[in-house]
Write a protein that holds these residues in place. Structure first.
Motif, PDB file in Angstrom:
ATOM      1  N   HIS A 434      38.177  15.121  27.338  1.00  0.00           N
ATOM      2  CA  HIS A 434      39.286  14.382  27.941  1.00  0.00           C
ATOM      3  C   HIS A 434      40.301  13.892  26.904  1.00  0.00           C
ATOM      4  O   HIS A 434      41.053  12.948  27.161  1.00  0.00           O
ATOM      5  N   ARG A 601      48.730   7.648  38.966  1.00  0.00           N
ATOM      6  CA  ARG A 601      48.230   8.830  39.677  1.00  0.00           C
ATOM      7  C   ARG A 601      48.226  10.062  38.778  1.00  0.00           C
ATOM      8  O   ARG A 601      47.236  10.803  38.710  1.00  0.00           O
ATOM      9  N   ALA A 604      45.585   9.965  36.092  1.00  0.00           N
ATOM     10  CA  ALA A 604      44.261  10.210  36.663  1.00  0.00           C
ATOM     11  C   ALA A 604      44.023  11.695  36.898  1.00  0.00           C
ATOM     12  O   ALA A 604      42.932  12.224  36.644  1.00  0.00           O
ATOM     13  N   VAL A 605      45.062  12.401  37.343  1.00  0.00           N
ATOM     14  CA  VAL A 605      44.953  13.849  37.560  1.00  0.00           C
ATOM     15  C   VAL A 605      44.706  14.567  36.238  1.00  0.00           C
ATOM     16  O   VAL A 605      43.854  15.478  36.151  1.00  0.00           O
ATOM     17  N   LEU A 607      43.374  13.381  33.489  1.00  0.00           N
ATOM     18  CA  LEU A 607      42.007  13.107  33.040  1.00  0.00           C
ATOM     19  C   LEU A 607      40.989  13.946  33.808  1.00  0.00           C
ATOM     20  O   LEU A 607      40.073  14.534  33.223  1.00  0.00           O
ATOM     21  N   LYS A 608      41.148  14.001  35.114  1.00  0.00           N
ATOM     22  CA  LYS A 608      40.198  14.749  35.950  1.00  0.00           C
ATOM     23  C   LYS A 608      40.227  16.237  35.629  1.00  0.00           C
ATOM     24  O   LYS A 608      39.183  16.894  35.576  1.00  0.00           O
ATOM     25  N   ASP A 609      41.432  16.782  35.388  1.00  0.00           N
ATOM     26  CA  ASP A 609      41.587  18.225  35.180  1.00  0.00           C
ATOM     27  C   ASP A 609      41.717  18.593  33.703  1.00  0.00           C
ATOM     28  O   ASP A 609      42.197  19.682  33.380  1.00  0.00           O
ATOM     29  N   TRP A 610      41.307  17.696  32.801  1.00  0.00           N
ATOM     30  CA  TRP A 610      41.533  17.925  31.371  1.00  0.00           C
ATOM     31  C   TRP A 610      40.969  19.275  30.903  1.00  0.00           C
ATOM     32  O   TRP A 610      41.662  20.042  30.218  1.00  0.00           O
ATOM     33  N   GLN A 611      39.762  19.565  31.256  1.00  0.00           N
ATOM     34  CA  GLN A 611      39.132  20.786  30.765  1.00  0.00           C
ATOM     35  C   GLN A 611      39.884  22.019  31.243  1.00  0.00           C
ATOM     36  O   GLN A 611      40.120  22.956  30.476  1.00  0.00           O
ATOM     37  N   ARG A 612      40.260  22.025  32.512  1.00  0.00           N
ATOM     38  CA  ARG A 612      40.995  23.169  33.055  1.00  0.00           C
ATOM     39  C   ARG A 612      42.357  23.313  32.382  1.00  0.00           C
ATOM     40  O   ARG A 612      42.758  24.420  32.002  1.00  0.00           O
TER      41      ARG A 612
END
Length: 642
Positions: A434, A601, A604-605, A607-612
């Motif tokens: 992240h 918002r 947060a997106v 962070l959630k999709d960091w790997q992708r």
């Protein structure tokens, strides 16, 4: 007068007498006194303008000591020891008259040691063979001249690498410019006046992205004629620094230069730096990026930075050694009395105000990221290092450049590029899940701007996150259009509209007195979170008073434009960084609410999709930095083809 302390002083081996000197001299293999020394310590006597006869020669008056243990004339031995195949160097000092030549060295701790002293008489060339083996972690060589009972003249001095003569690598020097005609003409004039440096250049390329063309400036034709066909102009749309420097990289590959030397437009170049950087790069054990340092253009004895790394957890520029001083002033403390400067500083990247890149590196890892401005140089250095190519910030090579203190980088349109490009660089290179602290810290910065009433800045940062999530495939597409889009939003934000007239704003009204009679203070680390929560709630819920709408509560100098101070106002007139204008900040709960929610918002997106996202950007990197991708962009925005 304002650069001489960088070249020569009149101190002892252990330190220098503070004095004021004149000149703009020195050669990288050639060592030079300043053009004049206006005053010196009484024990050393005075040195006058006519004591210095050229850029490479001058004299010490009877009984006087001149020291060349200075930024531009000492020899950075540890850098040559670490990065090149040179095992020893030779110092030749040509003098006339009687006196002594003394050689000194230092180690990584800044301890000074006497090496050798020779008496000279008449016309003498003194040669010293000096090993580099003891300089594993740091240290410099330099020499002092001490005149006897009569003046001692320095005719010339050179640091030489012994061995067979070699042919210097060929260089394309490229300047990216946007309406900085006077700076460009001045640097072209400097190059034309220094044939030793110009001889190293295969081509001088001006990538002109402005509306006021350098070729139309008075005096350009005369200067162009002095280059003998080496000067070439390219006109293209404004693709930012990354687009201009990528063009220089591209052209250097196309014309088979060994190196491209990237140079900012708003600098004053020390031409001997070109000779030093190329000579150093030629002797490196493997292809190496070689950068020059940056001095403050408006305070010329101040070195802005001695070398930079990237903090991998925060992805912020960092300094490799804790003692390093950002903005070191040689007028206050010279090289010999600054211990931290004697330790070799190894870096991750060098700013593209002056940076020499081997074309072999470009062919291997590609060109700059298409990110317009900010983080292009840092990302390239980190990318090169990952591919096995080091960067060296070489002492004794530098330009004078406007420092960041005179720019509003953090709160103007550049905030978009700071935010987006920093996260892109972390997506490409962060070793942490992240991205370490990057996204969280970005959220903190968003809040600071919002409670400071900097809604324009906050809006550009929201746009930065939106464009980042759109993916790497859009970077070339938006390269030329994003800045005009950002600038077009200014009319909706009062703090982004500047007035040069101090009387353009109403006189501040009577504001409430400071709490308990004390001035504004930042919250402590312990109280930061509750303080921030309370401040955000107040900004969201407390109505804006009619009085603060009609007139500002205060006038705030740029130096006092801090988040913890601005958060206490409902409105204030704030001066910009260079003092030429001011703008009126207004608290707006509705804008704060919308931007705070959207920023949270988007973070947060990410962070959630960091790997992708990281995998997407890393896979796209070789494509978007390729010569082919950049050529398509250059062709699209070439003004010659229109």
């Amino acid at each position: 007068m304002d650069t001489a302390l960088l070249y020569v002083d009149t101190g002892t081996a252990m330190g220098a007498a503070f004095n004021t000197m004149d000149g703009s001299m020195t050669t990288a293999s050639k060592t030079t006194p300043a053009s004049a020394v206006a005053s010196a310590a009484a024990s050393q006597g005075e040195v006058h303008v006519d004591d210095f006869t050229s850029r490479t020669s001058g004299l010490a008056r009877a009984g006087q000591r001149l020291s060349f243990g200075t930024y531009f004339n000492a020899f950075a031995a540890s850098y040559w020891r670490r990065w090149t195949n040179v095992e020893k160097i030779r110092l030749q000092v040509a003098t006339a008259g009687s006196g002594v030549v003394s050689i000194y060295r230092s180690n990584a701790r800044g301890s000074l040691q006497h090496v050798e002293t020779r008496r000279v008489s008449g016309d003498t060339v003194s040669t010293f063979e000096l090993p580099l083996k003891p300089f594993g972690d740091g240290g410099w060589y330099w020499f002092d001249l001490v005149a006897g009972s009569a003046p001692l003249t320095l005719n010339a001095a050179e640091w030489q690498a012994p061995g067979a003569e070699h042919t210097p690598g060929s260089v394309t020097l490229e300047i990216t410019t946007l309406n900085k005609n006077e700076f460009c003409l001045n640097n072209l004039r400097i190059l034309a006046n220094n044939p030793d440096a110009l001889a190293y250049l295969k081509e001088v390329l001006i990538v002109d992205q402005g509306t006021k063309k350098v070729k139309d400036a008075p005096g350009f034709a005369e200067i162009e004629a002095r280059f003998g066909g080496k000067l070439r102009m390219i006109h293209q749309g404004n693709l930012g620094g990354s687009g201009g420097f990528a063009r220089g990289m591209y052209e250097a590959v196309q014309n088979d230069s060994d190196y491209v030397l990237l140079l900012d437009d708003d600098v004053v170049v020390e031409p001997e730096s070109i000779v030093r950087m190329v000579t150093f790069a030629d002797h490196c054990n493997k292809p190496t990026i070689v950068g020059g340092h940056m001095f403050d253009l408006y305070n010329r004895t101040v070195l802005h930075t001695f070398g930079e790394t990237v903090n991998p957890y925060r992805f912020q520029p960092d300094h490799p050694i804790k003692e390093q001083v950002l903005g070191h002033d040689f007028a206050r403390t010279n090289l010999r009395t600054t211990p931290w400067m004697h330790r070799r500083v190894d870096v991750d990247y060098n700013g593209w105000w002056m940076c020499l890149i081997p074309t072999k590196v470009i062919r291997d890892i590609g060109l700059s990221l298409p990110v317009f401005i900010k983080w292009d140089d840092a990302e390239y250095g980190v990318r090169a290092k990952a591919a096995g190519y080091n960067t060296v910030s070489l002492p004794g090579s530098a330009v004078w450049h406007i420092t960041w203190a005179d720019k509003d980088d953090a709160v103007d349109w550049q905030a978009y590029f700071h935010s987006r490009n920093r996260i892109i660089t972390a997506l490409l290179h962060s070793p942490y899940p992240h991205g370490g602290r990057v996204v969280r810290e970005g959220s903190f910065i968003d809040v600071k701007h919002l409670i400071s009433m900097q809604y324009f800045t906050a809006q550009t940062r929201v746009m930065a996150l939106q464009d980042l999530l759109a993916g790497p495939g859009k970077l070339h597409e938006i390269l030329a259009h994003k800045l005009p889009e950002i600038q077009s939003m200014r009319h909706a934000y009062s703090e982004a509209k500047f007035e040069p007239d101090p009387e353009a704003f109403p006189t501040p009204g009577v504001s409430k007195p400071p709490r308990r009679g004390r001035g504004f203070q930042p919250p402590s680390y312990i109280t930061l979170v509750p303080w921030a929560a309370k401040t955000i709630v107040r900004h969201l819920t407390k109505p804006v008073s009619k009085t603060s709408i009609e007139r500002p509560e205060a006038r705030v100098a740029h130096i006092d434009n801090k988040w913890w101070r601005m958060s206490q106002y409902d409105s204030a007139v704030v001066t910009n960084a260079d003092g030429t204008a001011a703008s009126w900040y207004h608290r707006d709960p509705e804008k704060l609410r919308d931007l705070l929610v959207e920023g949270m918002r988007l973070n947060a997106v990410i962070l959630k999709d960091w790997q992708r996202l990281s995998e997407e950007y890393r896979q796209a990197l070789p494509v978007i930095t390729s010569l082919e991708a950049w050529k398509e962009t250059f062709d699209k925005y070439s003004e010659e083809s229109k």
